[in-house]
Enzyme design. Structure first.
Site: not given
Length: 267
Positions: A55-58, A87
């Site tokens: 996921f983009e947030a990490g 990220l």
């Protein structure tokens, strides 16, 4: 249980099922917001429990068992994650070649798999005054540039499948010429599948043009072409895609998205 689940499904449910079936077990999948997350969860609960979502947030390697995330930054994406690094770390994974698939959407697509999710209209007035401002890239352009392959999920309408994009947000095969992505400095191979409300499409290995691989229930080669703004190539072995099973629809409606955040209940 009623037989209605086996025979009644919405277009969104159909493309989620098609998207989930496209995913292979034990692959690393960079997930976009919305329908891609639903499809990944469905795949995890059916044939591909070993999928590792990014996921983009990490968050990496989450098990989406605590409810459907509402965005790629939702705290639910961290449930039982392998690690949570932020990220920059998530995109570094893609840039280093560790993401097998990027799973994204868009508002417009052309025959070479280039996507627009930025704006509609406005030229020659310019970028600052579009007829319609769309959400923009987010991480989609990075995913399309760096993930090994991309899977695109979107509504199939003639106005969306267009010869010329209003704006190129996420690169596919660019102009379709040999080596175009490499010359542009992109490390991923490019689009793999386009999953729509009418069809499953791929790309010709030589011309990089979009190719019809399968028609979804109720569709034909002619109906798909009629709703496409450019000429599709047609695979000689084009097939009819199997409709959702009773269990797949039950999982979507009762376990994955029971509140209808992303999946509409009516066609």
């Amino acid at each position: 249980m009623s037989n209605e689940f086996a025979v009644q499904f919405t277009p969104q449910e159909m493309i989620v099922v098609a998207g989930a079936r496209t995913l292979e077990n034990n692959k690393v999948v960079f997930a976009g917001t919305g329908l891609p997350m639903v499809a990944i969860t469905l795949a995890q609960l059916t044939h591909a429990p070993g999928i590792i979502p990014v996921f983009e947030a990490g968050a990496v390697g989450s098990l989406l068992t605590r409810g459907l995330p509402l965005s790629v930054g939702c705290s639910r994406t961290t449930s039982k994650a392998m690690y949570l690094q932020g990220l920059n770390s998530a995109f570094e994974l893609a840039q280093r070649g560790y993401c097998d698939y990027g799973f994204i959407g868009g508002a417009e697509i052309d025959m070479y798999g280039n996507l627009n999710s930025t704006m509609i209209g406005a030229f020659p007035e310019g970028y600052q005054k579009p007829a319609l401002r769309l959400p923009g890239s987010g991480g989609a352009s990075d995913m399309a540039s760096s993930c090994e392959r991309t899977i695109i999920i979107m509504v199939h309408e003639k106005r969306r499948f267009t010869e010329k994009l209003n704006y190129l947000t996420s690169p596919g095969y660019l102009d379709g010429s040999s080596g175009a992505r490499q010359r542009a400095g992109l490390v991923g191979q490019g689009p793999y599948r386009v999953i729509t409300t009418r069809a499953v499409l791929g790309f010709d290995e030589e011309t990089r043009r979009m190719k019809l691989l399968a028609t979804l229930p109720g569709e034909t080669v002619s109906s798909v072409q009629e709703n496409t703004g450019f000429e599709l190539l047609v695979d000689p072995n084009v097939r009819e895609f199997e409709p959702p099973t009773q269990e797949e629809i039950r999982l979507i409606r009762e376990e994955i998205d029971p509140h209808g955040y992303f999946i509409k209940r009516k066609a």
